[in-house]
Write a protein that holds these residues in place. Structure first.
Motif, PDB file in Angstrom:
ATOM      1  N   GLU A  53      69.528  58.677  42.015  1.00  0.00           N
ATOM      2  CA  GLU A  53      68.923  58.864  43.327  1.00  0.00           C
ATOM      3  C   GLU A  53      69.572  57.891  44.310  1.00  0.00           C
ATOM      4  OE1 GLU A  53      66.337  60.968  44.309  1.00  0.00           O
ATOM      5  OE2 GLU A  53      66.470  61.916  42.338  1.00  0.00           O
ATOM      6  N   ARG A  54      69.585  58.281  45.568  1.00  0.00           N
ATOM      7  CA  ARG A  54      70.148  57.372  46.568  1.00  0.00           C
ATOM      8  C   ARG A  54      69.275  56.127  46.659  1.00  0.00           C
ATOM      9  NH1 ARG A  54      68.094  57.019  51.680  1.00  0.00           N
ATOM     10  NH2 ARG A  54      66.359  58.372  52.180  1.00  0.00           N
ATOM     11  N   ASN A  55      69.854  55.042  47.119  1.00  0.00           N
ATOM     12  CA  ASN A  55      69.096  53.807  47.294  1.00  0.00           C
ATOM     13  C   ASN A  55      67.887  54.076  48.186  1.00  0.00           C
ATOM     14  OD1 ASN A  55      70.655  52.139  45.704  1.00  0.00           O
ATOM     15  ND2 ASN A  55      71.900  51.381  47.382  1.00  0.00           N
ATOM     16  N   ALA A  56      66.754  53.539  47.771  1.00  0.00           N
ATOM     17  CA  ALA A  56      65.516  53.671  48.524  1.00  0.00           C
ATOM     18  C   ALA A  56      64.705  52.403  48.301  1.00  0.00           C
ATOM     19  CB  ALA A  56      64.736  54.899  48.060  1.00  0.00           C
ATOM     20  N   TYR A  57      63.617  52.271  49.013  1.00  0.00           N
ATOM     21  CA  TYR A  57      62.834  51.047  48.989  1.00  0.00           C
ATOM     22  C   TYR A  57      62.512  50.571  47.568  1.00  0.00           C
ATOM     23  CZ  TYR A  57      59.311  47.636  50.402  1.00  0.00           C
ATOM     24  OH  TYR A  57      58.609  46.487  50.594  1.00  0.00           O
ATOM     25  N   GLY A  58      62.128  51.461  46.684  1.00  0.00           N
ATOM     26  CA  GLY A  58      61.701  51.062  45.342  1.00  0.00           C
ATOM     27  C   GLY A  58      62.816  50.685  44.390  1.00  0.00           C
ATOM     28  N   VAL A  80      74.161  43.964  41.886  1.00  0.00           N
ATOM     29  CA  VAL A  80      72.814  43.412  42.066  1.00  0.00           C
ATOM     30  C   VAL A  80      71.869  44.592  42.255  1.00  0.00           C
ATOM     31  CG1 VAL A  80      73.455  41.160  43.018  1.00  0.00           C
ATOM     32  CG2 VAL A  80      73.134  43.087  44.556  1.00  0.00           C
ATOM     33  N   ARG A  81      70.638  44.412  41.784  1.00  0.00           N
ATOM     34  CA  ARG A  81      69.646  45.486  41.882  1.00  0.00           C
ATOM     35  C   ARG A  81      68.283  44.890  42.183  1.00  0.00           C
ATOM     36  NH1 ARG A  81      68.637  50.054  37.219  1.00  0.00           N
ATOM     37  NH2 ARG A  81      67.418  51.481  38.517  1.00  0.00           N
ATOM     38  N   LEU A  82      67.597  45.487  43.138  1.00  0.00           N
ATOM     39  CA  LEU A  82      66.197  45.180  43.412  1.00  0.00           C
ATOM     40  C   LEU A  82      65.402  46.403  42.992  1.00  0.00           C
ATOM     41  CD1 LEU A  82      66.580  43.627  46.964  1.00  0.00           C
ATOM     42  CD2 LEU A  82      65.926  42.396  44.878  1.00  0.00           C
ATOM     43  N   SER A  83      64.503  46.233  42.028  1.00  0.00           N
ATOM     44  CA  SER A  83      63.736  47.372  41.536  1.00  0.00           C
ATOM     45  C   SER A  83      62.245  47.060  41.561  1.00  0.00           C
ATOM     46  CB  SER A  83      64.175  47.739  40.117  1.00  0.00           C
ATOM     47  OG  SER A  83      63.966  46.658  39.233  1.00  0.00           O
ATOM     48  N   GLY A  84      61.463  48.119  41.502  1.00  0.00           N
ATOM     49  CA  GLY A  84      60.013  47.979  41.449  1.00  0.00           C
ATOM     50  C   GLY A  84      59.371  47.557  42.751  1.00  0.00           C
ATOM     51  N   ALA A  85      60.087  47.640  43.852  1.00  0.00           N
ATOM     52  CA  ALA A  85      59.524  47.219  45.140  1.00  0.00           C
ATOM     53  C   ALA A  85      58.466  48.211  45.598  1.00  0.00           C
ATOM     54  CB  ALA A  85      60.623  47.111  46.192  1.00  0.00           C
ATOM     55  N   MET A 124      63.993  44.650  53.894  1.00  0.00           N
ATOM     56  CA  MET A 124      62.932  45.332  53.157  1.00  0.00           C
ATOM     57  C   MET A 124      61.548  44.752  53.459  1.00  0.00           C
ATOM     58  SD  MET A 124      64.878  45.774  49.487  1.00  0.00           S
ATOM     59  CE  MET A 124      63.552  46.719  48.727  1.00  0.00           C
ATOM     60  N   ARG A 125      61.522  43.602  54.117  1.00  0.00           N
ATOM     61  CA  ARG A 125      60.285  42.906  54.457  1.00  0.00           C
ATOM     62  C   ARG A 125      59.423  42.588  53.225  1.00  0.00           C
ATOM     63  NH1 ARG A 125      58.954  46.942  59.121  1.00  0.00           N
ATOM     64  NH2 ARG A 125      60.096  48.152  57.667  1.00  0.00           N
ATOM     65  N   LEU A 126      60.091  42.198  52.153  1.00  0.00           N
ATOM     66  CA  LEU A 126      59.381  41.768  50.944  1.00  0.00           C
ATOM     67  C   LEU A 126      58.871  40.346  51.134  1.00  0.00           C
ATOM     68  CD1 LEU A 126      61.768  43.120  48.172  1.00  0.00           C
ATOM     69  CD2 LEU A 126      59.552  44.061  48.854  1.00  0.00           C
TER      70      LEU A 126
END
Length: 179
Positions: A53-58, A80-85, A124-126
Motif C-alpha cells: 500500500e502507498r505510504n499513509a498515516y498508519g 526507516v519505517r514508522l508503523s502503528g500510528a 504527522m503531528r505525533l
C-alpha cells in the motif's frame, strides 16, 4: 517528495529497491540484531514492494539515501519505517537499519533517525515515537540516546542470537525531546 536531513534524504521505497533490500536481508552482519524472519526470494521482495500500500498515516516506509560519489547523485543505504500510528494515541513505532556497511559509524544512521522523528512530530503531528532494541546492540543504543530516546522498560529474554537469549529495551522519544 523527499524529507531532507543534514546528511540523508528520506523517500518512498520503490520496486527498484528490491535488490538492495534482498541483499541486506541476506547479510548476517546487517541482520545480526534484527528479527530476520525467513529467507525470501528476490522475486518475493520485489512483489512485496510492488503490492505494498502507498505510504499513509498508519504505516510510512522510507528509503534512506545518502550522497553517492561526487556528481553521481544519491545512493540507497537503508530504510526507516514508522508503523502503528493512530491519531487517537499519537504514537508510532520506529524500525530502522542501514544495509550498506560502508556507511556505518559515520553519522548517517543518527541523521536518518533524527530526520524521521522530526517528520513524525512535525508532519504527522505525533506525540511519541517508540522502538525496541537488543540490549547488546551498542551502536544502535548510542544512536538512539544521541537523538533523545530514553529507556522505558526491559523485555527479558525475547531475542535469541548465537545460542543465547537476550533482552531488549523499550525506548521512547516524546515530542519536544528530539535532540
Amino acid at each position: 517528495m523527499f524529507v531532507l536531513g543534514e546528511r540523508v534524504r528520506l523517500r518512498a521505497m520503490e520496486p527498484a529497491d528490491a535488490e538492495a533490500l534482498w541483499r541486506w536481508n541476506h547479510d548476517p552482519e546487517v541482520m545480526r540484531w534484527m528479527d530476520a524472519g525467513y529467507a525470501q526470494t528476490l522475486a518475493r521482495v520485489r512483489t512485496w514492494l510492488e503490492g505494498r500500500e502507498r505510504n499513509a498515516y498508519g504505516d510510512v516506509l522510507f528509503g534512506v539515501d545518502a550522497p553517492a560519489e561526487p556528481a553521481a547523485g544519491w545512493r540507497l543505504i537503508g530504510l526507516v519505517r514508522l508503523s502503528g500510528a493512530e491519531p487517537e494515541t499519537g504514537c508510532a513505532e520506529l524500525d530502522v537499519y542501514l544495509g550498506e556497511k560502508d556507511f556505518w559509524g559515520k553519522g548517517f544512521g543518527t541523521d536518518a533517525v533524527r530526520t524521521v522523528c522530526r517528520y513524525a512530530f512535525e508532519a504527522m503531528r505525533l506525540h511519541k515515537v517508540t522502538l525496541t532494541v537488543v540490549t547488546e546492540n551498542a551502536a544502535a543504543l548510542q544512536v538512539y540516546r544521541r537523538v533523545g530516546f530514553v529507556e522505558e522498560g526491559r523485555l527479558r529474554e525475547v531475542f535469541r542470537r548465537e545460542g543465547r537469549w537476550l533482552d531488549k529495551y523499550t525506548m521512547g522519544l516524546l515530542e519536544g525531546e528530539l535532540k
